[in-house]
Design an enzyme around this catalytic site. Structure first.
Site, PDB file in Angstrom:
ATOM      1  N   PHE A 168     -30.368 -30.156  20.169  1.00 58.03           N
ATOM      2  CA  PHE A 168     -31.569 -29.807  21.131  1.00 58.03           C
ATOM      3  C   PHE A 168     -32.099 -28.442  20.846  1.00 58.03           C
ATOM      4  CE2 PHE A 168     -28.646 -32.133  23.977  1.00 58.03           C
ATOM      5  CZ  PHE A 168     -28.996 -33.316  23.832  1.00 58.03           C
ATOM      6  N   VAL A 185     -27.654 -26.022  18.742  1.00 56.24           N
ATOM      7  CA  VAL A 185     -28.718 -25.599  19.118  1.00 56.24           C
ATOM      8  C   VAL A 185     -29.981 -25.123  18.118  1.00 56.24           C
ATOM      9  CG1 VAL A 185     -29.562 -23.342  20.496  1.00 56.24           C
ATOM     10  CG2 VAL A 185     -27.574 -24.439  21.144  1.00 56.24           C
ATOM     11  N   LYS A 186     -30.840 -25.872  18.486  1.00 58.85           N
ATOM     12  CA  LYS A 186     -31.939 -25.674  17.121  1.00 58.85           C
ATOM     13  C   LYS A 186     -32.828 -24.382  17.489  1.00 58.85           C
ATOM     14  CE  LYS A 186     -34.363 -29.017  15.378  1.00 58.85           C
ATOM     15  NZ  LYS A 186     -35.198 -30.295  15.152  1.00 58.85           N
ATOM     16  N   ILE A 187     -32.955 -23.420  16.342  1.00 59.06           N
ATOM     17  CA  ILE A 187     -33.914 -22.385  16.762  1.00 59.06           C
ATOM     18  C   ILE A 187     -34.798 -22.279  15.505  1.00 59.06           C
ATOM     19  CG2 ILE A 187     -33.716 -19.851  16.560  1.00 59.06           C
ATOM     20  CD1 ILE A 187     -32.050 -20.826  18.835  1.00 59.06           C
TER      21      ILE A 187
END
Length: 237
Positions: A63, A89-91
């Site tokens: 996400f 967690v997509k950064i």
């Protein structure tokens, strides 16, 4: 089907397609992003995330944060990571202003947050990420090979070098992002990439076409033409 060592992830945000892919074991995991969520008509991020983890409890799901500053990104990451142990967690590696997110990536990794660092395009970025992340923390480095190829540049040299760099630190996996066609899956597998993300149409081709005898394709293609001719009602004579 040809045996693959690489994991195939579905790239999309259509919850029904995700559920079918998971139930039928068509893929090994899932990735989403803001553009895909907009395309799929997602109107409530939290509701979408909650349904996804309920229906897909034990496969990797990425996400992405929506914010464009590190402070707010960090707050969003704290929320997203709580959806489950299978969540990454997509950064993005930079903000819209070109500001590096490496300080945030380092903090989150030190806090044992599973991260998927996205929109990576250069070997320098890959090396910087490897320096920033904590050894042993599950981490994906998403290099946008497909977008690179769209510029007319062969992404294979970069991807081969990225394999060596990412595999120098335990817990890090190289993800071949923005796959365009099935041959990309073979290329990624052959160079030793760990994961490739594919849109739904490529996922179907991987499961239905990969390893097929190409000598059969002429007849099958003409049969497809014949079916379309019949349904179209068109004629020459």
């Amino acid at each position: 089907m040809t045996k693959l060592n690489i994991e195939v992830f579905a790239d999309g945000a259509d919850i029904e397609e995700m559920k079918v892919a998971y139930q039928n074991k068509l893929v090994d995991g899932f990735t989403t992003n803001p553009s895909l969520m907009a395309k799929a008509g997602v109107t409530d991020y939290k509701a979408f995330a909650e349904e996804a983890v309920k229906e897909i409890p034990d496969a990797s799901i990425s996400f992405e944060v929506f914010a464009d500053d590190l402070t707010t990104m960090e707050k969003e990451a704290e929320i997203l990571k709580q959806y489950g142990d299978n969540i990454f967690v997509k950064i993005p590696i930079v903000t819209t202003k070109g500001e590096s997110t490496l300080p945030l990536i380092k903090r989150l990794s030190e806090d044992n947050v599973r991260i998927n660092i996205t929109v990576v395009y250069t070997i320098e970025q890959v090396k910087d990420i490897i320096e920033a992340v904590k050894e042993g923390v599950p981490t994906y480095v998403s290099v946008f090979a497909g977008h690179i190829a769209d510029t007319g540049v062969d992404p294979l040299p970069l991807m081969k070098e990225s394999v060596k760099v990412t595999h120098s630190k335990k817990g890090v996996k190289l993800l071949w992002a923005s796959c365009r066609e099935v041959i990309n899956v073979i290329q990624a597998d052959e160079i030793g990439a760990d994961i490739i993300t594919c849109p739904s149409d490529v996922v179907k081709k991987v499961n239905n076409n990969l390893g097929r005898d190409i000598e059969e394709l002429s007849v099958d293609t003409v049969k497809g033409f014949a079916k379309d001719i019949q349904s179209s009602g068109l004629s020459i004579l």
